[in-house]
Design an enzyme around this catalytic site. Structure first.
Site, PDB file in Angstrom:
ATOM      1  CB  THR A 197      -0.909   0.041   1.236  1.00 47.33           C
ATOM      2  OG1 THR A 197      -0.092   0.055   2.421  1.00 47.33           O
ATOM      3  CG2 THR A 197      -1.858  -1.148   1.254  1.00 47.33           C
ATOM      4  CG  ASN A 198       4.608   3.813  -0.374  1.00 45.32           C
ATOM      5  OD1 ASN A 198       5.534   3.315   0.256  1.00 45.32           O
ATOM      6  ND2 ASN A 198       4.726   4.980  -0.979  1.00 45.32           N
TER       7      ASN A 198
END
Length: 288
Positions: free
Chosen positions: A238-239
């Site tokens: 997802t970061n």
């Protein structure tokens, strides 16, 4: 003031059981930023409680916590986060090339399974430590997360081709100069994947896209090509918490972003590999 949404409309894509978020950062109170890196994320610290809400929203079951640049080579926050998250989490630490075996033993006990190289501004460990950290990782069965400007991959390919440990080319390769599936840099990436120990991470597409959102078509074209070429070597993250975002207005919609990025995988089978079986192999999770 930055507000990070932790719930909302459900994503269209339903994640398979055991889905792993292979790229995110987490910050607990009491761990200040260190010299040489950026400051802590703006707004409320993105901690374990917030991330659990985020997991429930998107349908994530397991997570790899990566050492954030704010803490440089001080992994105490990361160790505390792993303790807070428990068995669903593994960690990737940042250490110097001459790190002691004793320190690595302590990190292993905490749930660390990999080491990070980020040869970009603010990174704690650059490519000068590549061979030393590869030897440390290979000896322990750990992996390396390697991040640099992928536009220069031809220059680095001879060194990368000699790596003994499992390693992942981070953040869609960060080809800042721009590439297409026919570029020589992508041919080099495929040669490295063909070595059998290289993975490619779908995460943070907005950090290097030249065409921009919401479709990130330049990143998408390469992602689709690599996913078709090597479905067993793709992982996704997802970061979160999107540290480059400084205001609520520029913060991405995580459900939409996930749907967009996972649409670049060609089938449900490819998505299950990228979300479950591939990260299980790379990070040493148990199978589900």
């Amino acid at each position: 003031m930055l507000v990070r949404p932790l719930s909302g409309d459900a994503p269209t894509t339903k994640l398979p059981a055991g889905a792993v978020d292979s790229q995110m950062h987490m910050y607990l109170p009491g761990f200040p930023s260190q010299p040489g890196g950026p400051g802590l994320p703006v707004g409320t610290l993105p901690d374990a409680e917030q991330y659990r809400q985020f997991m429930a929203w998107l349908g994530i079951d397991r997570v790899v916590i990566t050492q954030g640049n704010a803490h440089q080579r001080d992994n105490t926050n990361l160790v505390a986060c792993l303790k807070e998250m428990g068995d669903v989490a593994r960690g990737v630490a940042a250490v110097a090339g001459d790190v002691s075996d004793g320190e690595l033993d302590q990190l292993a006990e905490a749930g660390i399974v990999g080491l990070r190289i980020m040869d970009l501004p603010g990174g704690a460990v650059d490519l000068s430590a590549l061979e030393a950290l590869d030897a440390k990782a290979a000896a322990r069965g750990w992996m390396l997360a390697v991040q640099f400007d992928g536009s220069n991959i031809l220059e680095h390919e001879p060194r990368l081709a000699k790596l003994k440990s499992r390693w992942v080319f981070d953040h869609h390769g960060k080809f800042f100069a721009g590439v297409t599936p026919d570029s020589p840099q992508i041919a080099a990436l495929k040669r490295l994947i063909d070595k059998g120990n290289c993975w490619f991470k779908f995460a943070g597409c907005y950090e290097s896209s030249r065409s921009g959102g919401p479709d990130f078509e330049d990143i998408a074209a390469v992602a689709r090509d690599i996913a078709t070429y090597a479905p067993d070597r793709i992982i996704w993250g997802t970061n979160w918490p999107h540290n480059n975002a400084k205001t609520t207005e520029e913060y991405p919609d995580d459900a939409d972003l996930m749907d967009t990025v996972l649409s670049w995988l060609p089938s449900d089978e490819a998505r299950r590999k990228a979300l479950v079986t591939n990260p299980e192999e790379l990070f040493g999770f148990g199978t589900v």
